[in-house]
Write an enzyme that holds these catalytic residues in place. Structure first.
Site, PDB file in Angstrom:
ATOM      1  N   ASP A  26      34.635  45.383  40.107  1.00 23.47           N
ATOM      2  CA  ASP A  26      34.591  45.867  38.918  1.00 23.47           C
ATOM      3  C   ASP A  26      34.792  47.539  38.950  1.00 23.47           C
ATOM      4  O   ASP A  26      34.216  48.306  39.829  1.00 23.47           O
ATOM      5  CB  ASP A  26      33.474  45.637  37.872  1.00 23.47           C
ATOM      6  CG  ASP A  26      34.023  45.830  36.375  1.00 23.47           C
ATOM      7  OD1 ASP A  26      35.147  45.993  36.265  1.00 23.47           O
ATOM      8  OD2 ASP A  26      33.177  45.428  35.669  1.00 23.47           O
ATOM      9  N   GLY A  27      35.627  48.155  38.291  1.00 20.91           N
ATOM     10  CA  GLY A  27      35.769  49.519  38.115  1.00 20.91           C
ATOM     11  C   GLY A  27      37.058  50.130  38.524  1.00 20.91           C
ATOM     12  O   GLY A  27      37.217  51.376  38.500  1.00 20.91           O
ATOM     13  N   ASN A  28      38.228  49.305  38.625  1.00 19.26           N
ATOM     14  CA  ASN A  28      39.336  49.855  39.366  1.00 19.26           C
ATOM     15  C   ASN A  28      40.008  50.703  38.121  1.00 19.26           C
ATOM     16  O   ASN A  28      40.576  51.766  38.489  1.00 19.26           O
ATOM     17  CB  ASN A  28      40.390  48.705  39.612  1.00 19.26           C
ATOM     18  CG  ASN A  28      39.818  47.921  40.673  1.00 19.26           C
ATOM     19  OD1 ASN A  28      39.340  48.481  41.593  1.00 19.26           O
ATOM     20  ND2 ASN A  28      40.536  46.774  40.854  1.00 19.26           N
ATOM     21  N   ARG A  39      46.338  52.454  35.430  1.00 14.34           N
ATOM     22  CA  ARG A  39      45.200  51.536  35.989  1.00 14.34           C
ATOM     23  C   ARG A  39      45.668  50.611  37.366  1.00 14.34           C
ATOM     24  O   ARG A  39      44.869  50.364  38.101  1.00 14.34           O
ATOM     25  CB  ARG A  39      45.123  50.328  34.921  1.00 14.34           C
ATOM     26  CG  ARG A  39      44.347  50.896  33.661  1.00 14.34           C
ATOM     27  CD  ARG A  39      44.179  49.759  32.508  1.00 14.34           C
ATOM     28  NE  ARG A  39      43.268  48.710  32.974  1.00 14.34           N
ATOM     29  CZ  ARG A  39      42.092  48.651  32.968  1.00 14.34           C
ATOM     30  NH1 ARG A  39      41.288  49.832  32.510  1.00 14.34           N
ATOM     31  NH2 ARG A  39      41.497  47.815  33.488  1.00 14.34           N
ATOM     32  N   HIS A  43      43.852  49.393  40.945  1.00  9.87           N
ATOM     33  CA  HIS A  43      43.837  47.856  41.728  1.00  9.87           C
ATOM     34  C   HIS A  43      44.375  48.162  42.758  1.00  9.87           C
ATOM     35  O   HIS A  43      43.911  47.369  43.965  1.00  9.87           O
ATOM     36  CB  HIS A  43      44.817  46.937  40.651  1.00  9.87           C
ATOM     37  CG  HIS A  43      43.942  46.862  39.545  1.00  9.87           C
ATOM     38  ND1 HIS A  43      42.928  46.716  39.001  1.00  9.87           N
ATOM     39  CD2 HIS A  43      44.748  46.722  38.065  1.00  9.87           C
ATOM     40  CE1 HIS A  43      42.650  46.327  37.804  1.00  9.87           C
ATOM     41  NE2 HIS A  43      43.781  46.511  37.094  1.00  9.87           N
ATOM     42  N   SER A  71      39.767  36.536  36.475  1.00 10.83           N
ATOM     43  CA  SER A  71      39.101  35.575  35.902  1.00 10.83           C
ATOM     44  C   SER A  71      39.928  34.877  34.696  1.00 10.83           C
ATOM     45  O   SER A  71      40.994  35.360  34.340  1.00 10.83           O
ATOM     46  CB  SER A  71      37.891  36.199  34.990  1.00 10.83           C
ATOM     47  OG  SER A  71      38.277  36.874  33.945  1.00 10.83           O
ATOM     48  N   SER A  72      39.584  33.808  34.295  1.00 14.44           N
ATOM     49  CA  SER A  72      40.413  32.884  33.441  1.00 14.44           C
ATOM     50  C   SER A  72      40.352  34.176  32.058  1.00 14.44           C
ATOM     51  O   SER A  72      41.583  33.696  31.250  1.00 14.44           O
ATOM     52  CB  SER A  72      40.181  31.569  32.986  1.00 14.44           C
ATOM     53  OG  SER A  72      38.467  31.492  33.228  1.00 14.44           O
ATOM     54  N   GLU A  73      39.517  34.794  31.951  1.00 13.83           N
ATOM     55  CA  GLU A  73      39.550  35.677  30.733  1.00 13.83           C
ATOM     56  C   GLU A  73      40.548  36.941  30.871  1.00 13.83           C
ATOM     57  O   GLU A  73      40.747  37.595  29.878  1.00 13.83           O
ATOM     58  CB  GLU A  73      38.086  36.309  30.201  1.00 13.83           C
ATOM     59  CG  GLU A  73      37.263  35.179  29.864  1.00 13.83           C
ATOM     60  CD  GLU A  73      36.566  34.078  30.810  1.00 13.83           C
ATOM     61  OE1 GLU A  73      36.547  34.680  31.956  1.00 13.83           O
ATOM     62  OE2 GLU A  73      36.584  33.034  30.209  1.00 13.83           O
ATOM     63  N   LEU A 137      35.250  34.194  59.569  1.00 13.57           N
ATOM     64  CA  LEU A 137      34.800  34.337  58.302  1.00 13.57           C
ATOM     65  C   LEU A 137      35.741  33.449  57.257  1.00 13.57           C
ATOM     66  O   LEU A 137      37.092  33.425  57.441  1.00 13.57           O
ATOM     67  CB  LEU A 137      35.217  35.726  57.927  1.00 13.57           C
ATOM     68  CG  LEU A 137      35.010  36.119  56.481  1.00 13.57           C
ATOM     69  CD1 LEU A 137      33.557  36.284  55.959  1.00 13.57           C
ATOM     70  CD2 LEU A 137      35.721  37.506  56.092  1.00 13.57           C
ATOM     71  N   ARG A 198      26.331  41.660  34.683  1.00 16.29           N
ATOM     72  CA  ARG A 198      26.715  40.756  34.145  1.00 16.29           C
ATOM     73  C   ARG A 198      27.193  39.586  35.356  1.00 16.29           C
ATOM     74  O   ARG A 198      27.652  40.045  36.300  1.00 16.29           O
ATOM     75  CB  ARG A 198      27.776  40.580  33.078  1.00 16.29           C
ATOM     76  CG  ARG A 198      27.411  41.324  31.719  1.00 16.29           C
ATOM     77  CD  ARG A 198      28.658  40.888  30.910  1.00 16.29           C
ATOM     78  NE  ARG A 198      29.660  41.757  31.171  1.00 16.29           N
ATOM     79  CZ  ARG A 198      29.848  43.070  30.487  1.00 16.29           C
ATOM     80  NH1 ARG A 198      28.863  43.553  29.908  1.00 16.29           N
ATOM     81  NH2 ARG A 198      30.909  43.916  30.849  1.00 16.29           N
TER      82      ARG A 198
HETATM   83  C1  FPP Z   1      38.198  45.088  37.606  1.00 14.14           C
HETATM   84  O1  FPP Z   1      38.413  46.027  37.464  1.00 14.14           O
HETATM   85  C2  FPP Z   1      39.191  44.541  38.819  1.00 14.14           C
HETATM   86  C3  FPP Z   1      40.032  43.428  38.514  1.00 14.14           C
HETATM   87  C4  FPP Z   1      40.459  42.664  37.289  1.00 14.14           C
HETATM   88  C5  FPP Z   1      41.143  42.972  39.862  1.00 14.14           C
HETATM   89  C6  FPP Z   1      40.593  43.028  40.953  1.00 14.14           C
HETATM   90  C7  FPP Z   1      41.741  43.068  41.830  1.00 14.14           C
HETATM   91  C8  FPP Z   1      41.929  43.881  43.025  1.00 14.14           C
HETATM   92  C9  FPP Z   1      40.726  44.435  43.649  1.00 14.14           C
HETATM   93  C10 FPP Z   1      43.207  43.868  43.544  1.00 14.14           C
HETATM   94  C11 FPP Z   1      43.512  43.043  44.950  1.00 14.14           C
HETATM   95  C12 FPP Z   1      42.582  41.845  45.348  1.00 14.14           C
HETATM   96  C13 FPP Z   1      42.646  41.022  46.238  1.00 14.14           C
HETATM   97  C14 FPP Z   1      41.706  39.886  46.642  1.00 14.14           C
HETATM   98  C15 FPP Z   1      43.444  41.563  47.302  1.00 14.14           C
HETATM   99  P1  FPP Z   1      38.635  46.717  35.966  1.00 14.14           P
HETATM  100  O2  FPP Z   1      40.067  46.720  35.694  1.00 14.14           O
HETATM  101  O3  FPP Z   1      37.968  45.663  34.939  1.00 14.14           O
HETATM  102  O4  FPP Z   1      37.994  48.227  35.957  1.00 14.14           O
HETATM  103  P2  FPP Z   1      37.506  48.894  34.686  1.00 14.14           P
HETATM  104  O5  FPP Z   1      36.309  47.956  34.162  1.00 14.14           O
HETATM  105  O6  FPP Z   1      37.112  50.239  35.244  1.00 14.14           O
HETATM  106  O7  FPP Z   1      38.683  48.740  33.639  1.00 14.14           O
END
Ligand code: FPP
Length: 253
Positions: A26-28, A39, A43, A71-73, A137, A198
């Protein structure tokens, strides 16, 4: 190793490297916003952090790494972000799969894969076929996954496979093989980055006895040292699985 009474699998010895680590990345979005970037840039950096994580986990001898990628959400996000995320999964699979295979990594994608589109479905089938016999792995990526969906699909699959089963007869060990992670040990350590505390409908069944670790670090900043810190925290925990401290810590337990 002692065996717990429920379907919880073997209890790893304390102080060891966790055999199975599950992660919510989380946190991208916040990482990108802090830098006035879109955003999707967060990612993309998140994907690079995944690569570093896989390398570190392999080096440490972690056997299973399970990542919550979508996630599904998450379909509720703006359409252009969802579409760019799907595109990112496609390019990640296209670009990384040979390298993962050369590193002897077994790749598995779990979740309701029916909604992902033809290209992604094909890539997933190919990735499974290419890497299924690898012995290093096991990297599982959860896409369009929800823990409640998983329990329900497992129950429905069990009832289809065993129509003779009546209400009251179904046991945990009947159900476990039908869950998406049925063949893996339950996670020893769960890590969530980005400051929220969570589980967010991740591996609801499997996280029952998992040690939880939350960090403020935003996912794109999560590096080898962050993983070491999480593992260090895990190694200080006392995993009791319902037993008393005296029972679990007695030298001959
Ligand atoms: C949550 O951050 C992150 C996601 C919903 C996407 C995760 C995807 C990746 C890390 C990219 C590629 C994955 C793989 C397995 C190659 P957020 O967007 O909810 O961040 P925020 O809470 O700061 O808005």
């Amino acid at each position: 190793m002692a065996r717990a009474q429920s379907s919880t699998l073997d209890i790893p010895e304390a102080g060891k490297i966790p055999r199975h680590i599950a992660l919510i990345m989380d946190g991208n979005g916040r990482w990108a916003r802090q830098r006035l970037l879109p955003r999707i840039a967060g990612h993309r950096r998140g994907s690079e952090a995944v690569r570093t994580l896989v390398e570190s986990a392999t080096r440490l001898g972690v056997e299973y790494l399970t990542l919550f990628a979508f996630s599904s959400e998450n379909w509720r996000r703006p359409a252009d972000e969802v579409s760019m995320l799907m595109q990112l999964f496609i390019s990640n699979l296209e670009n990384e799969i040979s390298r993962l295979h050369r590193a002897n990594i077994r790749v598995r994608i779990i979740g309701d894969l029916t909604r992902l589109g033809a290209r992604l479905e094909t890539l997933i089938t190919e990735a499974h076929a290419l890497t299924s016999d690898n012995t290093g792995l096991t990297l599982t990526v959860a896409v369009n996954y929800g823990g409640r969906w998983d329990i329900l699909q497992a129950m429905n699959a069990l009832l289809r496979a065993h129509p003779e089963k009546a209400a009251g007869e179904i046991t945990e060990s009947d159900l476990t093989p039908f869950l998406s992670m049925g063949e893996a040990p339950e996670p020893d350590l769960f890590i969530r980055t980005g400051g929220e505390q969570r589980i967010s409908n991740f591996l609801l069944w499997q996280l029952a006895y998992t040690e939880l670790y939350f960090t403020e670090t935003l996912w794109p900043d999560f590096n080898a040292e962050s993983l070491n810190e999480a593992i260090h925290s895990y190694q200080q925990r006392e995993r009791r699985f319902g037993r008393t401290s005296e029972q679990c810590c007695a030298p001959d337990s």
